[in-house]
Design an enzyme around this catalytic site. Structure first.
Site, mmCIF file in Angstrom:
data_model
loop_
_atom_site.group_PDB
_atom_site.id
_atom_site.type_symbol
_atom_site.label_atom_id
_atom_site.label_comp_id
_atom_site.label_asym_id
_atom_site.label_seq_id
_atom_site.Cartn_x
_atom_site.Cartn_y
_atom_site.Cartn_z
ATOM 1 N N LYS A 1 -17.187 39.253 -5.876
ATOM 2 C CA LYS A 1 -15.966 39.488 -5.097
ATOM 3 C C LYS A 1 -15.218 38.166 -4.870
ATOM 4 C CE LYS A 1 -16.011 40.001 -0.608
ATOM 5 N NZ LYS A 1 -16.242 40.528 0.752
ATOM 6 N N ASP B 1 -13.797 44.686 -2.504
ATOM 7 C CA ASP B 1 -14.224 44.586 -1.114
ATOM 8 C C ASP B 1 -14.412 45.991 -0.550
ATOM 9 O OD1 ASP B 1 -11.683 45.568 -0.772
ATOM 10 O OD2 ASP B 1 -10.930 43.881 0.393
#
Length: 211
Positions: free
Chosen positions: A121, A139
Site C-alpha cells: 500500500k 487501503d
C-alpha cells in the site's frame, strides 16, 4: 455490464464527483510521505498531519531523522498510536535512505518494499503520488468500496484486491481512483454508519446498493 465496463463507469462518475481528490496526507518531499504513511496505520490522516509538524521541526531532513534515536522519535509520534513500532520503522527506514540512497527515496517498487515499515500500500502510494507511475493503493476504503460496488467479490486481502483491480482499471487511472474512493468512503459510502446510498453517484450501478 462487465467488470471492466463497471470500472470505467465508476472512474468516470467519481472523477466528476471528486475532480480534485488527492492524497490527504500533507507532505512536500517523498521521504515525508514515507514517514506519514507509516504513522497513518490505525490513525487518522488528520492527526498524522498535526503530529509530523513537531517531528519535522526537530528533525528537518532525512539525515537528522536517521541520526535520531528511536526513543526520541517515539516521544513525538506516540499520539498516532503504536509509537514504539512506528518509531523503530521510521528510524530504520531513514537510516537506509541516508546510507544507501543519498537521502533520496528510491523510484523502484521492489526497492521500496525492502524498506522497514513499507508494504505494498505504501509503495504504491509513493509510486503514484511522488513518481507519477501506475499505482493502486488498496487501503480500507478501496477494499470496502471495491467489494460493495462489485469491482471485486468477497476479497479482503489487500494484495488480492490490488491484483484483481489491475485487471480492469487502466494503469493511468488507478492512483487517482483510489484517492477518490477514499473521499467517497468518508463522505458517502461510510463504514461506521449505514452508507448514504440515496446521495451516491454510483447508486444505480452499485451491486450492494441499500444492502
Amino acid at each position: 455490464m462487465t467488470k471492466q465496463e463497471l470500472a470505467y463507469e465508476v472512474i468516470s462518475r467519481l472523477k466528476k464527483e471528486y475532480p480534485d481528490a488527492d492524497c490527504t496526507l500533507d507532505y512536500d518531499d517523498a521521504w515525508k510521505l514515507l514517514v506519514s504513511v507509516r504513522l497513518a496505520a490505525q490513525c487518522t490522516d488528520a492527526r498524522v498531519n498535526v503530529v509530523v509538524q513537531d517531528l519535522y521541526a526537530k528533525y528537518p531532513d532525512v539525515a537528522a531523522l536517521a541520526a535520531a534515536e528511536p526513543e526520541d522519535i517515539e516521544a513525538i509520534v506516540r499520539p498516532c498510536g503504536l509509537g514504539k513500532s512506528k518509531a523503530r520503522d521510521i528510524s530504520a527506514c531513514m537510516r537506509i535512505l541516508h546510507e544507501q540512497y543519498h537521502d533520496k527515496v528510491p523510484e523502484d517498487f521492489n526497492a521500496l518494499l525492502k524498506l522497514p515499515g513499507v508494504g505494498r500500500k505504501s509503495a504504491n502510494l509513493i509510486m503514484g503520488d511522488v513518481f507519477g507511475k501506475p499505482a493502486i493503493v488498496t487501503d480500507t476504503h478501496c477494499i470496502r468500496l471495491s467489494n460493495r460496488i462489485g469491482l471485486v467479490h468477497d476479497l479482503k486481502d489487500p494484495k488480492k484486491v490490488e491484483m484483481e483491480l489491475w485487471k480492469i482499471i487502466p494503469p493511468e487511472e488507478g492512483n487517482d481512483l483510489c484517492h477518490r474512493l477514499v473521499y467517497h468512503g468518508r463522505e458517502v459510502c461510510t463504514a461506521r454508519t449505514k452508507p448514504y446510498c440515496d446521495r451516491c453517484c454510483l447508486k444505480d450501478i452499485c451491486e450492494k446498493n441499500g444492502i
